[in-house]
Design a protein around this motif. Sequence first.
Motif, PDB file in Angstrom:
ATOM      1  N   GLU A 155      20.043  26.796  12.618  1.00 28.65           N
ATOM      2  CA  GLU A 155      20.750  28.074  12.577  1.00 28.65           C
ATOM      3  C   GLU A 155      21.859  28.110  13.626  1.00 28.65           C
ATOM      4  O   GLU A 155      21.760  27.476  14.673  1.00 28.65           O
ATOM      5  N   GLY A 156      22.904  28.867  13.307  1.00 31.53           N
ATOM      6  CA  GLY A 156      23.993  29.050  14.257  1.00 31.53           C
ATOM      7  C   GLY A 156      25.035  27.954  14.260  1.00 31.53           C
ATOM      8  O   GLY A 156      25.898  27.923  15.129  1.00 31.53           O
ATOM      9  N   HIS A 157      25.007  27.053  13.299  1.00 32.21           N
ATOM     10  CA  HIS A 157      25.987  25.967  13.236  1.00 32.21           C
ATOM     11  C   HIS A 157      27.172  26.288  12.336  1.00 32.21           C
ATOM     12  O   HIS A 157      28.097  25.494  12.252  1.00 32.21           O
ATOM     13  N   GLY A 158      27.147  27.404  11.646  1.00 34.75           N
ATOM     14  CA  GLY A 158      28.268  27.777  10.798  1.00 34.75           C
ATOM     15  C   GLY A 158      28.105  27.277   9.375  1.00 34.75           C
ATOM     16  O   GLY A 158      27.012  26.937   8.928  1.00 34.75           O
ATOM     17  N   MET A 159      29.225  27.227   8.689  1.00 35.50           N
ATOM     18  CA  MET A 159      29.246  26.873   7.276  1.00 35.50           C
ATOM     19  C   MET A 159      29.737  25.434   7.086  1.00 35.50           C
ATOM     20  O   MET A 159      30.370  24.865   7.963  1.00 35.50           O
ATOM     21  N   CYS A 160      29.439  24.897   5.898  1.00 34.67           N
ATOM     22  CA  CYS A 160      29.830  23.517   5.592  1.00 34.67           C
ATOM     23  C   CYS A 160      30.054  23.380   4.088  1.00 34.67           C
ATOM     24  O   CYS A 160      29.766  24.295   3.320  1.00 34.67           O
ATOM     25  N   MET A 161      30.555  22.236   3.673  1.00 37.14           N
ATOM     26  CA  MET A 161      30.754  21.953   2.261  1.00 37.14           C
ATOM     27  C   MET A 161      29.726  20.925   1.818  1.00 37.14           C
ATOM     28  O   MET A 161      29.448  19.963   2.537  1.00 37.14           O
ATOM     29  N   ALA A 162      29.138  21.167   0.646  1.00 36.66           N
ATOM     30  CA  ALA A 162      28.197  20.218   0.068  1.00 36.66           C
ATOM     31  C   ALA A 162      28.255  20.335  -1.454  1.00 36.66           C
ATOM     32  O   ALA A 162      28.436  21.429  -1.980  1.00 36.66           O
ATOM     33  N   PRO A 163      28.088  19.223  -2.158  1.00 35.93           N
ATOM     34  CA  PRO A 163      28.140  19.239  -3.618  1.00 35.93           C
ATOM     35  C   PRO A 163      26.771  19.436  -4.264  1.00 35.93           C
ATOM     36  O   PRO A 163      25.727  19.281  -3.625  1.00 35.93           O
ATOM     37  N   ASP A 164      26.809  19.738  -5.544  1.00 30.04           N
ATOM     38  CA  ASP A 164      25.584  19.914  -6.321  1.00 30.04           C
ATOM     39  C   ASP A 164      24.745  18.646  -6.394  1.00 30.04           C
ATOM     40  O   ASP A 164      23.546  18.719  -6.652  1.00 30.04           O
ATOM     41  N   THR A 165      25.360  17.496  -6.194  1.00 31.49           N
ATOM     42  CA  THR A 165      24.582  16.246  -6.235  1.00 31.49           C
ATOM     43  C   THR A 165      23.442  16.290  -5.228  1.00 31.49           C
ATOM     44  O   THR A 165      22.393  15.698  -5.450  1.00 31.49           O
ATOM     45  N   ILE A 166      23.628  17.023  -4.140  1.00 31.60           N
ATOM     46  CA  ILE A 166      22.597  17.143  -3.106  1.00 31.60           C
ATOM     47  C   ILE A 166      21.689  18.351  -3.377  1.00 31.60           C
ATOM     48  O   ILE A 166      20.475  18.209  -3.434  1.00 31.60           O
ATOM     49  N   LEU A 167      22.289  19.521  -3.558  1.00 32.45           N
ATOM     50  CA  LEU A 167      21.509  20.753  -3.639  1.00 32.45           C
ATOM     51  C   LEU A 167      20.863  21.039  -4.984  1.00 32.45           C
ATOM     52  O   LEU A 167      19.842  21.716  -5.042  1.00 32.45           O
ATOM     53  N   VAL A 168      21.433  20.536  -6.057  1.00 30.94           N
ATOM     54  CA  VAL A 168      20.893  20.796  -7.388  1.00 30.94           C
ATOM     55  C   VAL A 168      20.226  19.543  -7.956  1.00 30.94           C
ATOM     56  O   VAL A 168      19.089  19.594  -8.417  1.00 30.94           O
ATOM     57  N   THR A 169      20.929  18.420  -7.901  1.00 27.56           N
ATOM     58  CA  THR A 169      20.398  17.172  -8.451  1.00 27.56           C
ATOM     59  C   THR A 169      19.337  16.557  -7.550  1.00 27.56           C
ATOM     60  O   THR A 169      18.402  15.926  -8.034  1.00 27.56           O
ATOM     61  N   GLY A 170      19.496  16.719  -6.228  1.00 25.54           N
ATOM     62  CA  GLY A 170      18.494  16.219  -5.294  1.00 25.54           C
ATOM     63  C   GLY A 170      18.749  14.835  -4.738  1.00 25.54           C
ATOM     64  O   GLY A 170      17.854  14.228  -4.153  1.00 25.54           O
ATOM     65  N   LEU A 171      19.971  14.334  -4.893  1.00 23.62           N
ATOM     66  CA  LEU A 171      20.271  13.037  -4.283  1.00 23.62           C
ATOM     67  C   LEU A 171      20.295  13.191  -2.763  1.00 23.62           C
ATOM     68  O   LEU A 171      20.686  14.245  -2.247  1.00 23.62           O
ATOM     69  N   PRO A 172      19.885  12.166  -2.031  1.00 24.34           N
ATOM     70  CA  PRO A 172      19.899  12.266  -0.563  1.00 24.34           C
ATOM     71  C   PRO A 172      21.314  12.228  -0.003  1.00 24.34           C
ATOM     72  O   PRO A 172      22.223  11.673  -0.626  1.00 24.34           O
ATOM     73  N   ILE A 173      21.483  12.812   1.157  1.00 28.21           N
ATOM     74  CA  ILE A 173      22.771  12.751   1.837  1.00 28.21           C
ATOM     75  C   ILE A 173      22.990  11.313   2.291  1.00 28.21           C
ATOM     76  O   ILE A 173      22.154  10.736   2.977  1.00 28.21           O
ATOM     77  N   ALA A 174      24.123  10.747   1.902  1.00 31.01           N
ATOM     78  CA  ALA A 174      24.453   9.375   2.274  1.00 31.01           C
ATOM     79  C   ALA A 174      25.576   9.325   3.294  1.00 31.01           C
ATOM     80  O   ALA A 174      25.680   8.374   4.067  1.00 31.01           O
ATOM     81  N   ARG A 175      26.415  10.361   3.291  1.00 30.53           N
ATOM     82  CA  ARG A 175      27.549  10.409   4.211  1.00 30.53           C
ATOM     83  C   ARG A 175      27.716  11.829   4.722  1.00 30.53           C
ATOM     84  O   ARG A 175      27.543  12.792   3.983  1.00 30.53           O
ATOM     85  N   MET A 176      28.103  11.910   5.969  1.00 28.29           N
ATOM     86  CA  MET A 176      28.442  13.202   6.548  1.00 28.29           C
ATOM     87  C   MET A 176      29.579  12.985   7.521  1.00 28.29           C
ATOM     88  O   MET A 176      29.623  11.979   8.223  1.00 28.29           O
ATOM     89  N   TYR A 177      30.540  13.892   7.492  1.00 31.74           N
ATOM     90  CA  TYR A 177      31.660  13.775   8.427  1.00 31.74           C
ATOM     91  C   TYR A 177      32.107  15.174   8.819  1.00 31.74           C
ATOM     92  O   TYR A 177      31.820  16.154   8.136  1.00 31.74           O
ATOM     93  N   ARG A 178      32.792  15.217   9.944  1.00 33.21           N
ATOM     94  CA  ARG A 178      33.207  16.512  10.475  1.00 33.21           C
ATOM     95  C   ARG A 178      34.711  16.528  10.679  1.00 33.21           C
ATOM     96  O   ARG A 178      35.248  15.697  11.410  1.00 33.21           O
ATOM     97  N   VAL A 179      35.360  17.477  10.032  1.00 36.14           N
ATOM     98  CA  VAL A 179      36.792  17.675  10.207  1.00 36.14           C
ATOM     99  C   VAL A 179      37.005  18.780  11.233  1.00 36.14           C
ATOM    100  O   VAL A 179      36.054  19.473  11.617  1.00 36.14           O
ATOM    101  N   MET A 180      38.236  18.951  11.649  1.00 36.11           N
ATOM    102  CA  MET A 180      38.556  20.047  12.560  1.00 36.11           C
ATOM    103  C   MET A 180      38.497  21.352  11.760  1.00 36.11           C
ATOM    104  O   MET A 180      39.193  21.492  10.762  1.00 36.11           O
ATOM    105  N   PRO A 181      37.639  22.284  12.153  1.00 34.80           N
ATOM    106  CA  PRO A 181      37.543  23.551  11.419  1.00 34.80           C
ATOM    107  C   PRO A 181      38.865  24.317  11.453  1.00 34.80           C
ATOM    108  O   PRO A 181      39.585  24.272  12.445  1.00 34.80           O
ATOM    109  N   THR A 182      39.156  25.005  10.357  1.00 33.88           N
ATOM    110  CA  THR A 182      40.391  25.796  10.300  1.00 33.88           C
ATOM    111  C   THR A 182      40.125  27.294  10.295  1.00 33.88           C
ATOM    112  O   THR A 182      41.039  28.077  10.498  1.00 33.88           O
ATOM    113  N   VAL A 183      38.892  27.691  10.027  1.00 28.95           N
ATOM    114  CA  VAL A 183      38.513  29.103  10.105  1.00 28.95           C
ATOM    115  C   VAL A 183      37.269  29.209  10.976  1.00 28.95           C
ATOM    116  O   VAL A 183      36.502  28.258  11.103  1.00 28.95           O
ATOM    117  N   TRP A 184      37.040  30.359  11.538  1.00 29.88           N
ATOM    118  CA  TRP A 184      36.020  30.481  12.583  1.00 29.88           C
ATOM    119  C   TRP A 184      34.595  30.206  12.109  1.00 29.88           C
ATOM    120  O   TRP A 184      33.777  29.729  12.868  1.00 29.88           O
TER     121      TRP A 184
END
Length: 116
Positions: free
Chosen positions: A16-45
Motif C-alpha cells: 500500500e502507498g506505492h501509487g498506481m501502475c500499468m499492467a496488462p490483462d495477461t497478468i490480471l485476467v489470464t494469470g501469466l506470471p510477471i516476467a518483466r517490470m520497469y519504472r519510468v519517471m512518473p508524469t502525474v502525482w
Amino acid sequence: MKKYLIPPEQLRPLAEGHGMCMAPDTILVTGLPIARMYRVMPTVWMDSGWRFLAGCETGEYLSNPRYNGIYDVNVIANYSPDIVELLDSPPYSAYERAEDGRWLDVSLTTDWLTLA
C-alpha cells in the motif's frame, strides 16, 4: 466486464502507498506470471512509474486500452508478492525474471526501453 483472477475482496495489504501502475490483462485476467517490470519517471502525482509485463505482449496488444489498465501497485503485488522488495527502486530501474524465478537487474541494458 473483466473477470480478474483475484477478486477485489481477496486483496491483501502487501504494498500500500506505492501509487498506481500499468499492467496488462495477461497478468490480471489470464494469470501469466510477471516476467518483466520497469519504472519510468512518473508524469502525474499518483503514477508510481511502474510497468509490469508477462513478456509475451506485442506492441499492438499493449497499445489497446481494452487489454491494459491502471491499477494500484498493491493489486499487482497480490499477483506476485516477490515484487514488493523491488518497489522502492528509482525510476529507470528494470528487472527481468530469470529461469530460476529470481529477479535480475537489467537497468543498465537498453533492451527494456523498447517495451515502454
